[in-house]
Design a protein around this motif. Structure first.
Motif, PDB file in Angstrom:
ATOM      1  N   VAL A  35      11.380 -30.558 -60.029  1.00 59.47           N
ATOM      2  CA  VAL A  35      12.157 -30.173 -58.727  1.00 59.47           C
ATOM      3  C   VAL A  35      11.762 -28.838 -58.442  1.00 59.47           C
ATOM      4  O   VAL A  35      11.478 -28.662 -57.052  1.00 59.47           O
ATOM      5  N   GLN A  36      12.035 -27.775 -59.043  1.00 57.38           N
ATOM      6  CA  GLN A  36      11.868 -26.303 -58.691  1.00 57.38           C
ATOM      7  C   GLN A  36      10.515 -25.941 -58.045  1.00 57.38           C
ATOM      8  O   GLN A  36      10.577 -25.379 -57.156  1.00 57.38           O
ATOM      9  N   PRO A  37       9.452 -26.272 -58.904  1.00 56.94           N
ATOM     10  CA  PRO A  37       8.082 -25.710 -58.377  1.00 56.94           C
ATOM     11  C   PRO A  37       7.826 -26.301 -56.952  1.00 56.94           C
ATOM     12  O   PRO A  37       7.512 -25.735 -55.899  1.00 56.94           O
ATOM     13  N   ILE A  38       8.327 -27.676 -56.947  1.00 57.15           N
ATOM     14  CA  ILE A  38       7.943 -28.323 -55.630  1.00 57.15           C
ATOM     15  C   ILE A  38       8.594 -27.836 -54.401  1.00 57.15           C
ATOM     16  O   ILE A  38       8.497 -27.457 -53.352  1.00 57.15           O
ATOM     17  N   GLN A  39      10.156 -27.585 -54.796  1.00 54.59           N
ATOM     18  CA  GLN A  39      11.112 -27.061 -53.781  1.00 54.59           C
ATOM     19  C   GLN A  39      10.453 -25.668 -53.338  1.00 54.59           C
ATOM     20  O   GLN A  39      10.643 -25.236 -52.041  1.00 54.59           O
ATOM     21  N   HIS A  40      10.107 -24.978 -54.185  1.00 52.36           N
ATOM     22  CA  HIS A  40       9.638 -23.559 -53.852  1.00 52.36           C
ATOM     23  C   HIS A  40       8.364 -23.762 -53.186  1.00 52.36           C
ATOM     24  O   HIS A  40       8.169 -22.795 -52.105  1.00 52.36           O
ATOM     25  N   THR A  67       9.962 -35.220 -55.633  1.00 58.76           N
ATOM     26  CA  THR A  67       9.638 -35.058 -54.299  1.00 58.76           C
ATOM     27  C   THR A  67      10.672 -35.289 -53.169  1.00 58.76           C
ATOM     28  O   THR A  67      10.876 -34.136 -52.417  1.00 58.76           O
ATOM     29  N   PRO A  68      11.325 -36.262 -52.774  1.00 54.35           N
ATOM     30  CA  PRO A  68      12.395 -36.180 -52.008  1.00 54.35           C
ATOM     31  C   PRO A  68      13.573 -35.285 -52.321  1.00 54.35           C
ATOM     32  O   PRO A  68      13.840 -34.701 -51.385  1.00 54.35           O
ATOM     33  N   LEU A  69      13.977 -35.274 -53.537  1.00 52.46           N
ATOM     34  CA  LEU A  69      15.072 -34.346 -53.846  1.00 52.46           C
ATOM     35  C   LEU A  69      14.726 -32.876 -53.424  1.00 52.46           C
ATOM     36  O   LEU A  69      15.473 -32.292 -52.969  1.00 52.46           O
ATOM     37  N   ALA A  70      13.413 -32.410 -53.926  1.00 55.33           N
ATOM     38  CA  ALA A  70      13.051 -31.238 -53.483  1.00 55.33           C
ATOM     39  C   ALA A  70      12.923 -30.842 -52.021  1.00 55.33           C
ATOM     40  O   ALA A  70      13.001 -29.786 -51.367  1.00 55.33           O
ATOM     41  N   TRP A  71      12.367 -32.169 -51.138  1.00 58.56           N
ATOM     42  CA  TRP A  71      12.327 -31.870 -49.776  1.00 58.56           C
ATOM     43  C   TRP A  71      13.545 -31.581 -49.240  1.00 58.56           C
ATOM     44  O   TRP A  71      13.867 -30.537 -48.168  1.00 58.56           O
ATOM     45  N   TRP A  72      14.699 -32.387 -49.612  1.00 53.88           N
ATOM     46  CA  TRP A  72      15.926 -32.277 -49.325  1.00 53.88           C
ATOM     47  C   TRP A  72      16.476 -31.090 -49.436  1.00 53.88           C
ATOM     48  O   TRP A  72      17.140 -30.191 -48.710  1.00 53.88           O
ATOM     49  N   LEU A  73      16.288 -30.537 -50.646  1.00 53.81           N
ATOM     50  CA  LEU A  73      17.052 -29.317 -51.328  1.00 53.81           C
ATOM     51  C   LEU A  73      16.361 -27.924 -50.518  1.00 53.81           C
ATOM     52  O   LEU A  73      16.890 -27.104 -50.026  1.00 53.81           O
ATOM     53  N   ALA A  74      14.956 -28.103 -49.952  1.00 55.87           N
ATOM     54  CA  ALA A  74      14.185 -26.982 -49.522  1.00 55.87           C
ATOM     55  C   ALA A  74      14.674 -26.786 -47.850  1.00 55.87           C
ATOM     56  O   ALA A  74      14.684 -25.995 -47.427  1.00 55.87           O
ATOM     57  N   ARG A  75      15.118 -28.023 -47.242  1.00 54.26           N
ATOM     58  CA  ARG A  75      15.372 -28.109 -45.757  1.00 54.26           C
ATOM     59  C   ARG A  75      16.622 -28.259 -45.283  1.00 54.26           C
ATOM     60  O   ARG A  75      17.126 -27.916 -44.445  1.00 54.26           O
ATOM     61  N   THR A  76      17.614 -28.643 -46.422  1.00 52.50           N
ATOM     62  CA  THR A  76      18.886 -28.977 -45.801  1.00 52.50           C
ATOM     63  C   THR A  76      19.853 -27.937 -45.491  1.00 52.50           C
ATOM     64  O   THR A  76      19.579 -26.669 -46.303  1.00 52.50           O
ATOM     65  N   THR A  77      20.779 -28.123 -44.691  1.00 50.92           N
ATOM     66  CA  THR A  77      21.710 -26.818 -44.563  1.00 50.92           C
ATOM     67  C   THR A  77      22.793 -27.200 -44.996  1.00 50.92           C
ATOM     68  O   THR A  77      24.088 -26.687 -44.828  1.00 50.92           O
ATOM     69  N   SER A  78      23.112 -28.464 -45.539  1.00 50.24           N
ATOM     70  CA  SER A  78      24.174 -29.148 -46.062  1.00 50.24           C
ATOM     71  C   SER A  78      25.126 -28.431 -46.989  1.00 50.24           C
ATOM     72  O   SER A  78      24.511 -27.571 -47.866  1.00 50.24           O
ATOM     73  N   TRP A  79      26.441 -28.432 -47.034  1.00 47.77           N
ATOM     74  CA  TRP A  79      27.071 -27.872 -48.093  1.00 47.77           C
ATOM     75  C   TRP A  79      26.823 -28.202 -49.303  1.00 47.77           C
ATOM     76  O   TRP A  79      26.660 -27.510 -50.418  1.00 47.77           O
ATOM     77  N   TRP A  80      26.144 -29.482 -49.498  1.00 47.89           N
ATOM     78  CA  TRP A  80      25.865 -30.085 -50.849  1.00 47.89           C
ATOM     79  C   TRP A  80      24.695 -29.396 -51.562  1.00 47.89           C
ATOM     80  O   TRP A  80      24.511 -29.766 -52.626  1.00 47.89           O
ATOM     81  N   ARG A  81      23.871 -28.607 -50.918  1.00 47.80           N
ATOM     82  CA  ARG A  81      22.730 -27.881 -51.465  1.00 47.80           C
ATOM     83  C   ARG A  81      23.114 -27.243 -52.499  1.00 47.80           C
ATOM     84  O   ARG A  81      22.420 -27.239 -53.584  1.00 47.80           O
ATOM     85  N   GLY A  82      24.420 -26.308 -52.667  1.00 44.68           N
ATOM     86  CA  GLY A  82      24.470 -25.676 -53.780  1.00 44.68           C
ATOM     87  C   GLY A  82      24.820 -26.609 -54.878  1.00 44.68           C
ATOM     88  O   GLY A  82      24.149 -26.399 -55.975  1.00 44.68           O
ATOM     89  N   GLY A  99      21.839 -28.338 -56.180  1.00 37.00           N
ATOM     90  CA  GLY A  99      20.887 -27.506 -56.780  1.00 37.00           C
ATOM     91  C   GLY A  99      21.368 -27.133 -58.218  1.00 37.00           C
ATOM     92  O   GLY A  99      20.421 -27.137 -59.205  1.00 37.00           O
ATOM     93  N   ALA A 100      22.480 -26.875 -58.459  1.00 37.60           N
ATOM     94  CA  ALA A 100      23.110 -26.659 -59.821  1.00 37.60           C
ATOM     95  C   ALA A 100      23.002 -27.527 -60.776  1.00 37.60           C
ATOM     96  O   ALA A 100      22.662 -27.359 -61.755  1.00 37.60           O
ATOM     97  N   ILE A 101      23.388 -28.960 -60.135  1.00 35.77           N
ATOM     98  CA  ILE A 101      23.047 -30.122 -61.110  1.00 35.77           C
ATOM     99  C   ILE A 101      21.727 -30.428 -61.480  1.00 35.77           C
ATOM    100  O   ILE A 101      21.260 -30.480 -62.676  1.00 35.77           O
ATOM    101  N   VAL A 102      20.698 -30.148 -60.765  1.00 31.44           N
ATOM    102  CA  VAL A 102      19.368 -30.131 -60.963  1.00 31.44           C
ATOM    103  C   VAL A 102      18.940 -29.084 -62.051  1.00 31.44           C
ATOM    104  O   VAL A 102      18.075 -29.502 -62.989  1.00 31.44           O
TER     105      VAL A 102
END
Lengths: 251, 229
Positions: free
Chosen positions: B110-115, B32-47, B50-53
């Motif tokens: 992660v992916q369904p929650i992120q979406h 949940t927190p991971l998906a939230w962060w991935l859905a909202r962040t603009t950080s360079w780390w997102r890519g 997301g790939a690691i996940v």
């Protein structure tokens, strides 16, 4: 023009005919524990006879299921003697083609030097957490390990420490990564050129368990293949027998 | 004798269900927190994150199993930590399988929650903020309920995917009855031992189970999309 085409055709025909009668290909299913020796044997086989052996490595039980369902293997080098017997009985292999190509040796092995003594006394002390064995129901080396421990009277006390690999390669992985401190594997896995590659080991005396006979059988698919016949003969030559022994097998 | 009543089969089924349930619960907490962060962040780390996940989606389970075996071993980083904590090494234990399953099923949670979070957009949170909801309050009373279909999908997929896990448990489990021998490795053992009747019972059961889960998921998704405009 017509003549040219004719002679080209003839030339192609001769080449094809030549390749089928002189150098053929045989497809062999090989028990995983025999991987290293078989790769060497296939090399010299090709040099000595011109035939090519195409090898597939895996577990005997898996190969049996594949062969039963029409896999195009022509020879099976099994990890046991029961599967080839069964194959022959069920009409999947050629009658009377079976023979023992290697007898496996069991070894108690640890990656740590000095952990396993040369008499296997560590089994009585039990100063370790996990002992890896191959699933005795599936792997002859696992069954031989159980028999050995039962003869030594340590089976009951060691049982809670068992971790099982599905086959002998996986059992080796457990010990090689030190997730298990020691375990029973095939001598051929930890042996090369007549000596231990690393760690410490006790070669289990042959009288502590039934012989681990590894049998070969000619499958129906290979009946008329000269390369299959040649390989089965080749496996019984003294040269190959010496090579098999150097990998830690008996014969 | 009915092979379904086989003690070994029952113990493998029980263990599989325990492992899948626990994995699902823990995964939802982690995802949940991971998906939230991935859905909202603009950080360079997102890519990269997301790939690691998503890695377990494409890696063969043998790769995960192999590295897990090394990582959990006494020389491995996780093994060093667990030993320092006095837990010993976790390979061949239920907890080892649990860690393996969480990693293995991570993208399915992660992916369904992120979406779902992404589909929701920024607007509901902004509206909640104008109504003076704290970010935490808005998250729990606005974002979570809106993302409910994503959570349901994530939970079902994590559960089902863990039930179907094979390569990882085979490689780090050690096949100990009642502790690490799950249904999939049990089936493999039956096939290898040429016990095809028992293999059929378990494998057929797995097939029916998987079909029912996916069918249920399908129906559920259709229903939720119909209700929500």
């Amino acid at each position: 023009m017509h003549n040219v085409i004719k002679s080209i055709g003839l030339a192609i025909g001769i080449v094809l005919l030549g390749s089928t009668s002189f150098a053929a290909e045989v497809s062999v299913a090989v028990a995983a524990n025999f991987t290293a020796p078989m790769q060497k044997i296939a090399q010299t086989f090709e040099q000595d006879t011109g035939h090519k052996a195409v090898l597939a490595f895996g577990s005997t039980g898996n190969f049996y299921a594949q062969i039963k369902n029409g896999a195009p293997f022509q020879i099976l080098l099994a990890a046991d003697d029961e599967t080839p017997a069964r194959i022959e009985k069920e009409g999947l292999g050629v009658t009377n083609s079976r023979f023992t190509y290697a007898t496996g040796k069991l070894v108690l092995w640890s990656k740590k030097t000095g952990l396993v003594d040369d008499k296997g006394d560590i089994l009585r002390g039990g100063t370790f957490e996990r002992l890896a064995i191959a699933n005795p129901k599936l792997a002859p080396y696992g069954a031989a390990a159980m028999e050995t421990m039962s003869k030594l009277g340590v089976l009951q006390s060691l049982q809670p420490k068992f971790v099982q690999g599905e086959n002998i390669s996986q059992t080796y992985q457990f010990i090689a990564t030190e997730n298990a401190q020691l375990g029973f594997v095939a001598l051929s896995q930890v042996f090369a050129d007549g000596r231990l590659k690393e760690g410490s080991a006790w070669i289990v005396p042959a009288n502590l368990h039934q012989a681990i006979q590894q049998d070969a059988v000619l499958l129906n698919n290979g009946k008329d293949n000269p390369a299959a016949a040649a390989l089965l003969t080749y496996l019984r030559t003294d040269k190959v027998k010496a090579l098999i022994r150097s990998f830690g097998y008996d014969l | 004798m009915n092979p379904l009543l086989d003690v070994d089969a029952l113990s493998a089924i029980r263990l599989t269900l325990e492992l899948a349930s626990l994995t699902t619960v823990l995964l939802l907490l982690v995802a949940t927190p991971l998906a939230w962060w991935l859905a909202r962040t603009t950080s360079w780390w997102r890519g990269p994150v997301g790939a690691i996940v998503a890695l377990p989606l494409v890696l063969p389970p043998t790769v995960l199993g192999f590295y897990m075996l090394i990582a959990l071993g006494p020389q491995g980083p996780m093994g060093q930590i667990t030993q320092a904590l006095g837990w010993g090494t976790l390979s061949f234990t239920f907890y080892g399988l649990l860690i393996g399953s969480i990693i293995y099923s991570l993208p399915f949670a992660v992916q369904p929650i992120q979406h779902a979070f992404e589909a929701m957009g920024e607007r509901p949170m902004e509206v909640a903020a104008t109504l003076r909801a704290t970010p935490l309050d808005a998250f729990f009373s606005v974002a979570l309920p809106l993302a409910r279909p994503g959570f349901i999908t994530a939970a079902i997929l994590s559960f089902a995917h863990t039930v179907g896990e094979f390569g990882v448990v085979l490689m780090i489990g050690g096949n100990i009855p009642g502790k690490t021998r799950v249904v999939s490795t049990q089936i493999y053992g039956h096939v290898e031992a040429m016990e095809y009747t028992q293999a059929h019972w378990l494998a057929g059961g797995m097939l029916v189970f998987s079909f029912v889960v996916l069918l249920g998921l399908n129906l559920l998704n259709r229903k939720t999309t119909r209700v929500m405009p």
